[in-house]
Design a protein around this motif. Sequence first.
Motif, PDB file in Angstrom:
ATOM      1  N   THR A   1      -6.864   3.637  -4.620  1.00 42.85           N
ATOM      2  CA  THR A   1      -6.518   2.608  -3.635  1.00 42.85           C
ATOM      3  C   THR A   1      -6.095   3.260  -2.328  1.00 42.85           C
ATOM      4  O   THR A   1      -5.737   4.442  -2.286  1.00 42.85           O
ATOM      5  CB  THR A   1      -5.381   1.721  -4.153  1.00 42.85           C
ATOM      6  OG1 THR A   1      -4.169   2.518  -4.238  1.00 42.85           O
ATOM      7  CG2 THR A   1      -5.708   1.134  -5.515  1.00 42.85           C
TER       8      THR A   1
ATOM      9  N   ARG B   1      -3.427   2.426  -0.768  1.00 47.08           N
ATOM     10  CA  ARG B   1      -1.982   2.637  -0.856  1.00 47.08           C
ATOM     11  C   ARG B   1      -1.684   4.020  -1.456  1.00 47.08           C
ATOM     12  O   ARG B   1      -0.743   4.699  -1.018  1.00 47.08           O
ATOM     13  CB  ARG B   1      -1.331   1.543  -1.714  1.00 47.08           C
ATOM     14  CG  ARG B   1       0.198   1.617  -1.726  1.00 47.08           C
ATOM     15  CD  ARG B   1       0.788   0.533  -2.609  1.00 47.08           C
ATOM     16  NE  ARG B   1       0.460  -0.789  -2.105  1.00 47.08           N
ATOM     17  CZ  ARG B   1       1.128  -1.400  -1.131  1.00 47.08           C
ATOM     18  NH1 ARG B   1       2.140  -0.797  -0.538  1.00 47.08           N
ATOM     19  NH2 ARG B   1       0.778  -2.620  -0.751  1.00 47.08           N
ATOM     20  N   ASP B   2      -2.492   4.433  -2.435  1.00 45.50           N
ATOM     21  CA  ASP B   2      -2.284   5.758  -3.036  1.00 45.50           C
ATOM     22  C   ASP B   2      -2.276   6.850  -1.975  1.00 45.50           C
ATOM     23  O   ASP B   2      -1.401   7.729  -1.970  1.00 45.50           O
ATOM     24  CB  ASP B   2      -3.393   6.062  -4.057  1.00 45.50           C
ATOM     25  CG  ASP B   2      -3.345   5.148  -5.266  1.00 45.50           C
ATOM     26  OD1 ASP B   2      -2.251   4.609  -5.556  1.00 45.50           O
ATOM     27  OD2 ASP B   2      -4.401   4.970  -5.922  1.00 45.50           O
TER      28      ASP B   2
ATOM     29  N   GLU C   1       0.728   6.505   0.740  1.00 45.15           N
ATOM     30  CA  GLU C   1       2.012   6.973   0.214  1.00 45.15           C
ATOM     31  C   GLU C   1       2.067   8.496   0.188  1.00 45.15           C
ATOM     32  O   GLU C   1       3.092   9.092   0.526  1.00 45.15           O
ATOM     33  CB  GLU C   1       2.232   6.412  -1.194  1.00 45.15           C
ATOM     34  CG  GLU C   1       2.519   4.917  -1.215  1.00 45.15           C
ATOM     35  CD  GLU C   1       2.662   4.375  -2.629  1.00 45.15           C
ATOM     36  OE1 GLU C   1       2.332   5.138  -3.576  1.00 45.15           O
ATOM     37  OE2 GLU C   1       3.082   3.216  -2.793  1.00 45.15           O
TER      38      GLU C   1
ATOM     39  N   SER D   1       3.904   3.909   4.496  1.00 44.03           N
ATOM     40  CA  SER D   1       2.901   3.085   3.817  1.00 44.03           C
ATOM     41  C   SER D   1       3.187   1.595   3.954  1.00 44.03           C
ATOM     42  O   SER D   1       2.260   0.776   4.017  1.00 44.03           O
ATOM     43  CB  SER D   1       2.823   3.473   2.336  1.00 44.03           C
ATOM     44  OG  SER D   1       4.065   3.249   1.689  1.00 44.03           O
ATOM     45  N   GLU D   2       4.461   1.213   4.024  1.00 50.45           N
ATOM     46  CA  GLU D   2       4.807  -0.211   4.117  1.00 50.45           C
ATOM     47  C   GLU D   2       4.698  -0.755   5.536  1.00 50.45           C
ATOM     48  O   GLU D   2       4.639  -1.968   5.737  1.00 50.45           O
ATOM     49  CB  GLU D   2       6.231  -0.438   3.586  1.00 50.45           C
ATOM     50  CG  GLU D   2       6.383  -0.174   2.095  1.00 50.45           C
ATOM     51  CD  GLU D   2       5.463  -1.050   1.269  1.00 50.45           C
ATOM     52  OE1 GLU D   2       5.200  -2.206   1.653  1.00 50.45           O
ATOM     53  OE2 GLU D   2       4.968  -0.573   0.224  1.00 50.45           O
TER      54      GLU D   2
ATOM     55  N   LYS E   1      -4.229  -3.087   1.088  1.00 45.20           N
ATOM     56  CA  LYS E   1      -3.981  -1.681   0.760  1.00 45.20           C
ATOM     57  C   LYS E   1      -4.114  -1.399  -0.738  1.00 45.20           C
ATOM     58  O   LYS E   1      -4.261  -0.238  -1.144  1.00 45.20           O
ATOM     59  CB  LYS E   1      -2.587  -1.282   1.262  1.00 45.20           C
ATOM     60  CG  LYS E   1      -2.515  -1.145   2.767  1.00 45.20           C
ATOM     61  CD  LYS E   1      -1.149  -0.744   3.265  1.00 45.20           C
ATOM     62  CE  LYS E   1      -0.177  -1.935   3.215  1.00 45.20           C
ATOM     63  NZ  LYS E   1       1.114  -1.610   3.879  1.00 45.20           N
ATOM     64  N   ASP E   2      -4.053  -2.446  -1.555  1.00 42.87           N
ATOM     65  CA  ASP E   2      -4.198  -2.246  -2.997  1.00 42.87           C
ATOM     66  C   ASP E   2      -5.647  -2.331  -3.460  1.00 42.87           C
ATOM     67  O   ASP E   2      -5.930  -2.196  -4.662  1.00 42.87           O
ATOM     68  CB  ASP E   2      -3.353  -3.282  -3.756  1.00 42.87           C
ATOM     69  CG  ASP E   2      -1.856  -3.014  -3.587  1.00 42.87           C
ATOM     70  OD1 ASP E   2      -1.481  -1.820  -3.644  1.00 42.87           O
ATOM     71  OD2 ASP E   2      -1.097  -3.971  -3.365  1.00 42.87           O
TER      72      ASP E   2
END
Length: 417
Positions: A311, A313-314, A317, A338-339, A370-371
């Motif tokens: 993803t 997000r991975d 982060e 990331s947020e 992002k997921d």
Amino acid sequence: MSDDEDYEIPELPPGRRKDPEQALQEFMNTPLFMKSLPKDVEENEHLAALQSLVFDGPAEEVAQNFKNHGNEAFEGGPAGYKDALEYYSKGIAAKANDDKLNATLYSNRAMVHLQLKNYRSAVNDCAMSLRFDPKNVKAFYRSAVACYYLEKFDEALDSIERGLKLEPNNSAFPKLRTQVLERKKVVEEVEKKRQARLRAEEEERRKLTEAIQERGLKMVSSKEKPKPKKPAPKLKEDAPKRGAEIDFSRFEHIDTDDEDEVVEAYPIPKASEEHKVTLNKEDGRLYWPVFFLYPEHKESDLIAQFHEDSTFRDHLETMFDDPENRPGWDPEGANYTSEKLDVYFETREDLDPQENGKQKERRRLLKIGKDLTLGQVMSSKDFRVVDGMGVFFVLPTKGDFTKTFKKRYSAPKPKPK
């Protein structure tokens, strides 16, 4: 007359006096004492006379003279090879009515070509030598040597066999044959491995192409002009239809009221040739080179191997949430975590093949969740893999720069009727 008078050197008459340097120069211009040949031989009457002797006479005599000069030049070592080549060539040009002599001239010139590593010329001269004298053993040997260096091993072996028929006791031929056979074996093994590697690479390309087609990905190039659209290849019935069950409503259109700005493609950095999509042999999954672009800071990151099941997000982060490994252009992490970040991609319908003679011009900026995995995003009907890469914009969720950047992609609103 006194004793002293006997040893006096008589003076030259006034008309015969010469400057010492002039006299020395004339002395050195005599062919016997020359250290080097002048560029223009005709300017020296002595040399011109000697040269005329070489060219005068029957063609056989002229050719023989040039052959002798060529032999002398060749025996002088590497410094004389080019001169030897010229002498033998002039001997051939004399066109003597003597097959043996002509065969020798060609064979000798082939010998010079071997020393100068002109192997093809050596083969040609050996062939000409054998036309004049089919029993010229030296021509067969020199042809075999030249073919050996050209890696024409079958031709080399043929010349060796023909030479042995003429001189069965010539020990040079069996020795050369052994060298040819050994080298041939090595070259054939190398070629065998090369062909196996090419077949393996071709098989990898075929499987990679099938994997991309099965996923329904849209591959476009920015390097070529769009070509007429061709029918898409039909997929096998049992082929997986990736992305068919993904809800792409989570892609958000960026619209503003600015209708006049023309959007140009954002400049994309180029990955090197070594960064290409690869297919993992074990799990059958794709790994893509992906660019993350940060327009606010005019920076970028290249993720050389982005697994299609990973993803966004991975990666965000990993890249921004470690305080010990912050990017130098945002050391405090004020806006880049990331947020606090959103990910977008630019649609590139302008690179699609033309339909009905028309080319799509408009580009849009689409926001992605992002997921989502890379594979899910790439399977979107709006995504284009440009030049074999995935390209994404990473922008702060809030901020004036993000608002301004989005306006570049404003979609014109329909006018009221």
